[in-house]
Design a protein around this motif. Sequence first.
Motif, PDB file in Angstrom:
ATOM      1  N   UNK A  70       0.818  -1.219   0.000  1.00  9.84           N
ATOM      2  CA  UNK A  70       0.000   0.000   0.000  1.00  9.84           C
ATOM      3  C   UNK A  70       0.849   1.265   0.000  1.00  9.84           C
ATOM      4  N   UNK A  71       0.379   2.248  -0.741  1.00  5.93           N
ATOM      5  CA  UNK A  71       1.040   3.548  -0.738  1.00  5.93           C
ATOM      6  C   UNK A  71       2.199   3.677  -1.687  1.00  5.93           C
ATOM      7  N   UNK A  72       2.664   2.566  -2.276  1.00  7.53           N
ATOM      8  CA  UNK A  72       3.834   2.638  -3.156  1.00  7.53           C
ATOM      9  C   UNK A  72       3.538   2.142  -4.564  1.00  7.53           C
ATOM     10  N   UNK A  73       2.538   1.296  -4.713  1.00 10.56           N
ATOM     11  CA  UNK A  73       2.278   0.707  -6.021  1.00 10.56           C
ATOM     12  C   UNK A  73       3.173  -0.472  -6.330  1.00 10.56           C
ATOM     13  N   UNK A  74       4.110  -0.781  -5.435  1.00 11.62           N
ATOM     14  CA  UNK A  74       5.003  -1.911  -5.663  1.00 11.62           C
ATOM     15  C   UNK A  74       4.236  -3.215  -5.504  1.00 11.62           C
TER      16      UNK A  74
END
Length: 328
Positions: free
Chosen positions: A204-208
């Motif tokens: 979450x929050x990074x798109x990784x």
Amino acid sequence: MAGSGYKDYFQVLGVDRSADADAIKRAFRKLARQYHPDVNPGDASAEARFKEISEAYEVLSDPDKRRRYEQFGQYWNQAGASGGAGPGMDVDFGRYGNFDDFINDLLGRFGGPAGAGGFQGSGFPGGGFPGGGFPGGGFPRGNAAARTPVNLDAEATVSISFAEAFRGTERALSVNNERVQVRIPAGVKNGSRLRLKGKGNLQPGTGRRGDLYLNLNVKEHSVWRLDGEQLQADLPVSLDELALGATVTVMTPDGEAQVSIPAGTAPGRSLRLKGKGWPLKGRRGDLLLTLALKMPSSWTADEQELLNKLREQRSENPRHDWLRSAAL
């Protein structure tokens, strides 16, 4: 924040005053994921809320600070604190490469214990693949340079039939609430591993996102078996076909075929059909048919008469050499 009035940090995190360290950490993770500025770009209220829950977690995650907070309320930081910054804090979000770096650094500075996060895939019935939790392999202590990289990969097991392994097939899987169509190529073997790039756990929050690895379980077949690269089967034959020779109809993965059995062939011998076996890279392997003598469950009167004549006319004792070799 101590000088600006009392704040109920338990209420800020949404936990009971009796909540233990694990419950407090779980509540902080959930709220941090929800209000982090990377998830809410340009939202000043979300950033303020994020700082508030971070402040609450800093105090309640530290046993000494929590004890003083519960005893002295808004004056806890003046009641015996020995150095260090208070809970009020300004966060420079630009210094973190991603959300995980920030959370790990924050928990490390707060003294939070390391904990497992994310999930590792497992076998799932009907193609389902459960997702959930907080992906990313935990929150270790220490600075970012000494931290183990986050592993977002996941694994699962998929069962397919022998025919599907031979011809190839497709499966529709549910991965992290996303429907994924998987193409299983022809010629896979039991224990083969397929990689679906970018279909693993999401951070979450990074798109990784990690990769999803599928471990294939190929079910056994009642006739065919795979030994290395050789597709094999036992071929039932009669006594007269072995003795006199014959051309018989057999089944191959491609359909029916004709094979010749030389006269005088012994049971256990294998017939090789080139290019009729298992799919390999750019080619087909060979098919081996092992001749297995199948005796009838009963003989007709005519068959028994012929067998009696054969016994009377037989010129060789089949145990002649065996008797000499078996003597001790």
